[in-house]
Every structure is written in C-alpha cells, then in structure tokens.
Design a protein around this motif. Structure first.
Motif, PDB file in Angstrom:
ATOM      1  N   VAL A  34       0.838  -1.201   0.000  1.00 16.45           N
ATOM      2  CA  VAL A  34       0.000   0.000   0.000  1.00 16.45           C
ATOM      3  C   VAL A  34       0.875   1.254   0.000  1.00 16.45           C
ATOM      4  O   VAL A  34       0.600   2.220  -0.722  1.00 16.45           O
ATOM      5  N   ALA A  35       1.941   1.241   0.799  1.00 13.78           N
ATOM      6  CA  ALA A  35       2.832   2.407   0.877  1.00 13.78           C
ATOM      7  C   ALA A  35       3.464   2.697  -0.475  1.00 13.78           C
ATOM      8  O   ALA A  35       3.565   3.856  -0.897  1.00 13.78           O
ATOM      9  N   ARG A  36       3.888   1.649  -1.181  1.00 13.01           N
ATOM     10  CA  ARG A  36       4.515   1.847  -2.492  1.00 13.01           C
ATOM     11  C   ARG A  36       3.498   2.329  -3.528  1.00 13.01           C
ATOM     12  O   ARG A  36       3.796   3.197  -4.338  1.00 13.01           O
ATOM     13  N   GLN A  37       2.308   1.754  -3.487  1.00 12.29           N
ATOM     14  CA  GLN A  37       1.301   2.090  -4.497  1.00 12.29           C
ATOM     15  C   GLN A  37       0.774   3.511  -4.340  1.00 12.29           C
ATOM     16  O   GLN A  37       0.396   4.154  -5.323  1.00 12.29           O
ATOM     17  N   THR A  38       0.734   3.997  -3.103  1.00  8.41           N
ATOM     18  CA  THR A  38       0.170   5.335  -2.867  1.00  8.41           C
ATOM     19  C   THR A  38       1.226   6.425  -2.823  1.00  8.41           C
ATOM     20  O   THR A  38       0.873   7.613  -2.759  1.00  8.41           O
ATOM     21  N   ALA A  39       2.505   6.064  -2.847  1.00  7.25           N
ATOM     22  CA  ALA A  39       3.572   7.066  -2.726  1.00  7.25           C
ATOM     23  C   ALA A  39       3.498   8.108  -3.838  1.00  7.25           C
ATOM     24  O   ALA A  39       3.660   9.311  -3.583  1.00  7.25           O
ATOM     25  N   VAL A  40       3.258   7.664  -5.054  1.00  7.83           N
ATOM     26  CA  VAL A  40       3.227   8.586  -6.196  1.00  7.83           C
ATOM     27  C   VAL A  40       2.120   9.625  -6.021  1.00  7.83           C
ATOM     28  O   VAL A  40       2.352  10.839  -6.140  1.00  7.83           O
ATOM     29  N   ILE A  41       0.913   9.168  -5.721  1.00  2.97           N
ATOM     30  CA  ILE A  41      -0.219  10.086  -5.553  1.00  2.97           C
ATOM     31  C   ILE A  41      -0.008  11.001  -4.356  1.00  2.97           C
ATOM     32  O   ILE A  41      -0.330  12.199  -4.402  1.00  2.97           O
ATOM     33  N   ASN A  42       0.540  10.447  -3.272  1.00  2.00           N
ATOM     34  CA  ASN A  42       0.744  11.257  -2.068  1.00  2.00           C
ATOM     35  C   ASN A  42       1.739  12.394  -2.302  1.00  2.00           C
ATOM     36  O   ASN A  42       1.530  13.527  -1.848  1.00  2.00           O
ATOM     37  N   ILE A  43       2.826  12.103  -3.001  1.00  2.00           N
ATOM     38  CA  ILE A  43       3.827  13.136  -3.271  1.00  2.00           C
ATOM     39  C   ILE A  43       3.243  14.211  -4.187  1.00  2.00           C
ATOM     40  O   ILE A  43       3.451  15.415  -3.972  1.00  2.00           O
ATOM     41  N   MET A  44       2.504  13.797  -5.201  1.00  2.00           N
ATOM     42  CA  MET A  44       1.848  14.768  -6.070  1.00  2.00           C
ATOM     43  C   MET A  44       0.834  15.611  -5.290  1.00  2.00           C
ATOM     44  O   MET A  44       0.708  16.818  -5.506  1.00  2.00           O
ATOM     45  N   ALA A  45       0.109  14.963  -4.383  1.00  2.00           N
ATOM     46  CA  ALA A  45      -0.918  15.659  -3.612  1.00  2.00           C
ATOM     47  C   ALA A  45      -0.313  16.733  -2.711  1.00  2.00           C
ATOM     48  O   ALA A  45      -0.935  17.777  -2.478  1.00  2.00           O
ATOM     49  N   LEU A  46       0.898  16.493  -2.203  1.00  2.00           N
ATOM     50  CA  LEU A  46       1.551  17.497  -1.370  1.00  2.00           C
ATOM     51  C   LEU A  46       1.851  18.768  -2.169  1.00  2.00           C
ATOM     52  O   LEU A  46       1.650  19.883  -1.686  1.00  2.00           O
ATOM     53  N   GLY A  47       2.317  18.579  -3.396  1.00  2.00           N
ATOM     54  CA  GLY A  47       2.551  19.739  -4.251  1.00  2.00           C
ATOM     55  C   GLY A  47       1.259  20.449  -4.600  1.00  2.00           C
ATOM     56  O   GLY A  47       1.185  21.690  -4.594  1.00  2.00           O
TER      57      GLY A  47
END
Length: 217
Positions: A34-47
């Motif tokens: 789950v951590a790997r799959q959501t990392a991309v979206i989470n980093i984009m969401a922070l920006g």
C-alpha cells in the motif's frame, strides 16, 4: 482541538474497519504494498496542496509526471548516473511547474485554462519524445527508489514522510507559506498589502512541478 484530531480518528477507524474485514490487511507485506502504491499520488498531492492553498489548480500534473519520468529515465538509459537522471526528472517537473505559474501570472489567465492547455502540450511532447515506446535498459540500482526498503520500511515511504514534513514546514513556518495562505484567501487584498503575488504564485507552481517530477521518477 477535536477538529484537528478528527482526520486521525477517522484514519484509525478506517484501519480498524479494514482489519476486521480482512485479517491480511495489517500484515507487513500488505502495508508495504500500500505504501509503495500510494507514494506517487501522495507526493503529487503534497505539491497540489501548496497550489490549492494559494487559490490555484493544476490540471497538468499527470502529464508532467509522465514527461519527467520519461526524460529522467531516458537520461539514465543513455548512460548518465542515476542521481543525474533523477535530477533531470526533478528539473523537468520544476520547469513545467514554473511555466504554468508564469503563464497564469503574466497572461492573467485562469490557472484552470492555462494548465488545461499545458496538459495537452506536455502530453504531446512526451509522446513525440518517446515515440510511443517504453524505456528499457535502466540501471538495476534505480529500482531501489520505488521498490527498495530501508530497515524493513519501503524507501518510497521515507520519501513521502520527508516531503510531507517539508511541505508542513513551508506552509507553517516560511514566508512563502504565509503568503500562499494570504493569496488564496484574498488575492486582491494580498496585492494591496504589498505581497509579491506573482512571484509567490509561480513559486508554489514550481514546487508542485518539482514534487510531481519526483513522483514521476
């Protein structure tokens, strides 16, 4: 106080519910996945959080994600070191984000329209550059960025936490963060208060682009 704790309480309730629904949810393997799959979206969401706080929107992040990942991996495919390739990916994202901010500020066009246009431009350039073909022959060490683990924890999760902390520090303790809140609350009032609205608007878009570039890598 309760309003601040509400998101955490909701998250805890979600985890408890999913754990009851499936005994496999709270296993190390599943949580790592789950951590790997959501990392991309989470980093984009922070920006995107920075951009939205400043009263903007960026529809082109998906295209920037693809373009940054493409040029970064193509650089490594050509023989450049892994750190250089990653740096190129981040720089590509930064430049496109900055372009979005500058266009929105200088042309005085709504960010929705500007980023909708750059979405098509960036996507088209990525397609032309790639020729519709995947990038192959990447260095084996590059996979550690997305698939590696450190002390049993996915390395991607470390990146998400680091980016989240930096975003928090920017929003709460930096001039850029305070100005972003002011601009998003009332752009005209911020302008009359002497805040360099154009500069700080372009800055948050540039940071959003850079984080999207990291997500792409």
């Amino acid at each position: 106080m309760l309003q601040r704790l509400l998101p955490f309480l909701s998250l805890i309730a979600l985890f408890v519910g999913l754990s009851v629904a499936s005994p496999y949810f709270l296993t190390g393997t599943n949580l790592s996945s789950v951590a790997r799959q959501t990392a991309v979206i989470n980093i984009m969401a922070l920006g995107m959080t920075l951009v939205i706080v400043a009263g903007g929107i960026d529809l082109s992040v998906g295209a920037i994600l693809a373009f940054a990942g493409l040029v970064g991996t193509r650089a490594m495919e050509s023989g450049l070191p892994i750190p250089v390739g990653i740096g190129i990916g981040l720089a590509a994202g930064f430049c496109w984000g900055l372009a979005n901010g500058v266009l929105a500020v200088r042309l005085k066009i709504a960010p929705f329209i500007v980023t909708l246009g750059t979405l098509g431009i960036i996507r088209g350039l990525a397609l032309l550059y790639s020729g519709g073909l995947p990038v192959v022959g990447l260095p084996k060490g590059f996979s550690f960025l997305g698939e590696g683990a450190l002390l049993g924890v996915p390395f991607a999760l470390y990146l998400v936490v680091l980016c989240a902390l930096l975003t928090h520090l920017i929003l709460q303790y930096s001039k850029l963060g305070r100005y972003a809140y002011a601009i998003g609350s009332n752009r005209e009032a911020a302008l009359y208060a002497g805040i360099p609205v154009g500069f700080h608007t372009a800055s948050v878009y540039a940071i959003c682009g850079m984080l999207t570039g990291l997500a792409g890598m």
